[in-house]
Design a protein around this motif. Structure first.
Motif, PDB file in Angstrom:
ATOM      1  N   ASP A 262       0.822  -1.207   0.000  1.00  0.00           N
ATOM      2  CA  ASP A 262       0.000   0.000   0.000  1.00  0.00           C
ATOM      3  C   ASP A 262       0.859   1.262   0.000  1.00  0.00           C
ATOM      4  OD1 ASP A 262      -2.159  -1.692   0.014  1.00  0.00           O
ATOM      5  OD2 ASP A 262      -2.561  -1.489   2.168  1.00  0.00           O
ATOM      6  N   GLU A 263       1.984   1.234   0.734  1.00  0.00           N
ATOM      7  CA  GLU A 263       2.912   2.379   0.743  1.00  0.00           C
ATOM      8  C   GLU A 263       3.476   2.596  -0.653  1.00  0.00           C
ATOM      9  OE1 GLU A 263       4.355   4.601   2.996  1.00  0.00           O
ATOM     10  OE2 GLU A 263       2.734   4.088   4.380  1.00  0.00           O
ATOM     11  N   LEU A 264       3.849   1.500  -1.307  1.00  0.00           N
ATOM     12  CA  LEU A 264       4.451   1.637  -2.638  1.00  0.00           C
ATOM     13  C   LEU A 264       3.443   2.105  -3.678  1.00  0.00           C
ATOM     14  CD1 LEU A 264       6.760  -1.510  -2.703  1.00  0.00           C
ATOM     15  CD2 LEU A 264       7.456   0.882  -2.497  1.00  0.00           C
ATOM     16  N   LYS A 265       2.173   1.817  -3.483  1.00  0.00           N
ATOM     17  CA  LYS A 265       1.154   2.258  -4.434  1.00  0.00           C
ATOM     18  C   LYS A 265       1.042   3.783  -4.456  1.00  0.00           C
ATOM     19  CE  LYS A 265      -2.029  -1.601  -4.746  1.00  0.00           C
ATOM     20  NZ  LYS A 265      -3.383  -2.078  -4.432  1.00  0.00           N
ATOM     21  N   GLY A 266       1.279   4.440  -3.337  1.00  0.00           N
ATOM     22  CA  GLY A 266       1.164   5.889  -3.254  1.00  0.00           C
ATOM     23  C   GLY A 266       2.355   6.631  -3.833  1.00  0.00           C
TER      24      GLY A 266
END
Length: 169
Positions: A145-149
């Motif tokens: 989820d962090e990498l998606k942002g």
């Protein structure tokens, strides 16, 4: 006067007592005792009832005395041949063991079938919905989820040009 020596119970002894008094261990002990008694009954059934009937059907062969002599002299019975020091393959004893095993396996099969039908066996609990994610799965989802942002890696690197022919170097 010296004080009395206090004897402490070792930790391993406490653990052993806890282990041996658990319900599963006691159930296992009862099962072993009943199994030994049942094995005696099955042994008698095979040797005293089934083998004579099979022997009559196949021409009077006594399975318990069916053996092959590898080395030494053959005597009238398996025991006498073994007592004389001969090396033998006791085919009849093996056949008896297989028959005993099949009878015990069949008895256990039917016993478990009856217990399951009567509802006396522990039913497996049905899973309620999807299983909870493990800590590793939770952490991996957070990283995802962090990498998606974030913007893609190619957008962060400067474009290759004459001053920078290799963007990764």
């Amino acid at each position: 006067m010296q004080p009395p020596i206090s004897l402490r119970e070792p930790a391993w002894l406490r653990e052993f007592k806890a282990f041996i008094t658990r319900g599963n261990v006691l159930d296992l002990a009862v099962g072993v005792v009943i199994g030994a008694a049942f094995t005696t009954i099955v042994g008698s059934l095979v040797e005293d009832i089934i083998n004579p009937v099979i022997g009559l059907l196949v021409g009077g062969i006594d399975f318990s005395n069916l053996f092959i002599v590898l080395r030494g002299e053959r005597a009238p019975s398996l025991q006498a041949t073994r007592d004389s020091g001969a090396a033998v393959i006791a085919i009849g004893q093996f056949i008896n063991a297989v028959i005993k095993f099949l009878i015990v396996a069949m008895a256990i099969f039917w016993l478990l079938k009856v217990l399951a039908r009567a509802g006396l066996t522990k039913a497996k609990e049905e899973p309620k919905g999807p299983p909870e994610p493990t800590l590793t799965e939770t952490l991996l989802m957070e990283i995802r989820d962090e990498l998606k942002g974030r913007p893609p890696v190619a957008a962060v690197l400067p474009p290759p040009g004459p001053a920078n022919p290799n963007p990764i170097a």
